[in-house]
Design a protein around this motif. Structure first.
Motif, short mmCIF file in Angstrom:
data_model
loop_
_atom_site.label_atom_id
_atom_site.label_comp_id
_atom_site.label_asym_id
_atom_site.label_seq_id
_atom_site.Cartn_x
_atom_site.Cartn_y
_atom_site.Cartn_z
N MET A 1 0.83 -1.29 0.12
CA MET A 1 -0.13 0.14 0.11
C MET A 1 0.70 1.23 -0.11
SD MET A 1 -2.52 1.12 2.98
CE MET A 1 -1.09 1.55 4.00
N ALA B 1 -15.04 6.39 3.79
CA ALA B 1 -13.72 6.86 3.79
C ALA B 1 -12.98 6.59 5.12
CB ALA B 1 -13.34 8.18 3.42
N GLN B 2 -13.62 6.87 6.24
CA GLN B 2 -13.24 7.05 7.49
C GLN B 2 -13.13 5.58 7.93
OE1 GLN B 2 -16.07 9.38 9.96
NE2 GLN B 2 -15.10 11.21 8.73
N ILE C 1 -12.57 2.84 6.11
CA ILE C 1 -11.41 2.08 5.29
C ILE C 1 -10.00 2.81 5.84
CG2 ILE C 1 -10.15 2.09 3.15
CD1 ILE C 1 -13.01 2.13 2.08
N ALA C 2 -9.77 4.04 6.16
CA ALA C 2 -8.63 4.63 6.89
C ALA C 2 -8.27 4.29 8.17
CB ALA C 2 -8.91 6.33 6.79
N MET C 3 -9.34 3.98 8.82
CA MET C 3 -9.12 3.46 10.35
C MET C 3 -8.59 1.89 10.05
SD MET C 3 -9.21 4.10 13.35
CE MET C 3 -10.13 5.40 13.50
N ASP D 1 -6.78 0.73 7.63
CA ASP D 1 -5.36 0.86 7.07
C ASP D 1 -4.55 1.44 8.17
OD1 ASP D 1 -6.21 -0.22 4.79
OD2 ASP D 1 -6.54 1.95 3.84
N GLY D 2 -4.88 2.43 8.90
CA GLY D 2 -4.03 3.06 9.72
C GLY D 2 -3.84 2.19 10.96
N LEU D 3 -4.80 1.45 11.47
CA LEU D 3 -4.52 0.51 12.74
C LEU D 3 -3.32 -0.39 12.26
CD1 LEU D 3 -7.73 0.61 14.43
CD2 LEU D 3 -5.63 1.84 15.00
N GLN E 1 0.02 0.65 12.65
CA GLN E 1 0.39 0.66 14.09
C GLN E 1 0.59 -0.95 14.51
OE1 GLN E 1 -1.51 3.48 16.52
NE2 GLN E 1 -2.36 4.62 14.76
N ILE F 1 -4.36 8.90 15.17
CA ILE F 1 -3.53 8.69 14.19
C ILE F 1 -3.58 7.85 13.11
CG2 ILE F 1 -1.13 7.77 14.33
CD1 ILE F 1 -0.86 8.67 17.27
N ALA F 2 -4.29 6.80 13.39
CA ALA F 2 -4.53 5.73 12.30
C ALA F 2 -5.59 6.70 11.22
CB ALA F 2 -5.54 4.74 12.87
N MET F 3 -6.57 7.33 11.72
CA MET F 3 -7.27 8.15 10.76
C MET F 3 -6.33 9.01 9.72
SD MET F 3 -10.29 8.43 9.64
CE MET F 3 -11.32 7.54 10.74
N ASP G 1 -3.34 8.77 9.26
CA ASP G 1 -2.51 8.22 8.16
C ASP G 1 -3.37 7.44 7.17
OD1 ASP G 1 -0.25 8.70 9.58
OD2 ASP G 1 -0.28 6.65 10.50
N GLY G 2 -4.27 6.89 7.44
CA GLY G 2 -5.19 6.18 6.66
C GLY G 2 -5.85 7.13 5.53
#
Lengths: 195, 195
Positions: free
Chosen positions: A107, A156-157, A159-161, A163-165, A168, B159-161, B163-164
């Motif tokens: 990604m 979008a949120q 999916i972003a969550m 990916d972002g998690l 980490q 933070i995840a949000m 980055d994502g």
DNA sequence: CGGGTCCGACCGATTGCTCGGTCTCGTTAT
DNA sequence: ATAACGAGACCGAGCAATCGGTCGGACCCG
């Protein structure tokens, strides 16, 4: 259907080895020879099945699409149930860290300008956002979600969550409980958008 | 402080060029010669300032740390104000897409096993989570945040949000309004945790 | 003149990929 | 049943290109 067992088994082993290599070193950082050796082949042997390194990459991505399709896409979950389904998906992902790692590396790598996987991710995100947004809109029609909710933003949120998690969690598995934190997030979203 | 203007100017140009290169091709995919040429130097000239490619990378990351420190870290925002401050940070990031892209590529790339930036990201996430969690806890003490809120979880989520959403935004800037979607998210978090 | 700055040439290693050939195995003709 | 055949699977060697990095010397400013 399956012509020769031998060739298919080799292909499968190569795909697995490629996934491991990408998880460790990314696409650019992985040597074809190392992947081949890991699969019990030589470089030439690998190239016999996948005519180029890029072909191998798209095969890996297609495999991911195949699994995802069988696991999430077709399921016609709508409204809040779709969110719970995503939480289950995260729970499942937590049990295959190697796959998550490979996906995360790819990604980030694909964000680069001329990366062969860029198009794949570029197509994939709008599709996934649209899928989730549609499921949420269905929840509005059925009356379980408030009508003024911005479904596209929430999609979008979510999916972003995910990916972002994942980032980490992959970097520090024992410091971040990806499953719990995501479940916590989904619970908050439910509370915020439910009727 | 600054010995010779000439060398410092070269160093600066190399860092900028490295950032551009990383944004386009990642760390592994970037050739030292290309970075040097972009900075108006040869490979050997670049290597005079940064003894190895890895040294150059850590210099880039240190530069990021320096900017971040001046911009966000030291500011003693607490409670809900810290969340608003993060929204402003996202707004600022949206104006420097190249930097965001480089950071995103590096983030994914560093997930790999032996990546020289892995340690940097591995240290950075817990620190940022702790910072935000501390700010939230201060908000609990001051009474503006409900005491049963899981500050660590919220910190990881915020933070995840960031980055994502960056990934989705870099891949498709015109399809995702990163600033608006993040502001929407922060608004939701505020509503959920405020007293 | 002298030290910092930078270049040109080059090195060894590694990259993705090609080529010629060998081996195996299912099919077909006898 | 068996021998002949051809296609697919794979290997060993090596290709040109590129990688990060080294070394000796030229330039230039103080």
């Amino acid at each position: 259907m399956s012509a020769s067992t031998r060739a298919d088994a080799s292909r499968e082993r190569v795909l697995q080895a490629a996934l491991r290599a990408i998880a460790s070193n990314g696409y650019r950082g992985s040597a074809l020879a190392a992947i081949a050796a890991d699969a019990g082949l030589t470089t030439a042997g690998l190239l016999h099945h996948f005519p180029s390194k890029e072909h191998l990459l798209v095969a890996v991505l297609a495999e991911r699409d195949r699994l995802d399709g069988a696991q999430f896409q077709l399921a016609g979950f709508q409204g809040l149930a779709a969110l719970d389904r995503l939480a289950e998906l995260v729970q499942h992902n937590a049990m295959v860290p190697g796959l998550v790692q490979a996906y995360t590396v790819l990604m980030g790598e694909s964000v680069g300008e001329d990366h062969p996987a860029r198009e794949w991710f570029q197509d994939r995100y709008p599709r996934r956002r649209a899928n989730i947004a549609a499921a949420l809109r269905a929840g509005i029609e059925s009356g379980e979600i408030r009508c003024e909710v911005d479904c596209d933003a929430v999609a979008a949120q979510v999916i972003a969550m995910m990916d972002g998690l994942q980032v980490q969690w992959v970097l520090n598995p024992d410091l971040v409980d990806m499953v719990a934190v995501f479940a916590n997030f989904i619970a908050g979203v439910r509370r915020a958008i439910a009727q």
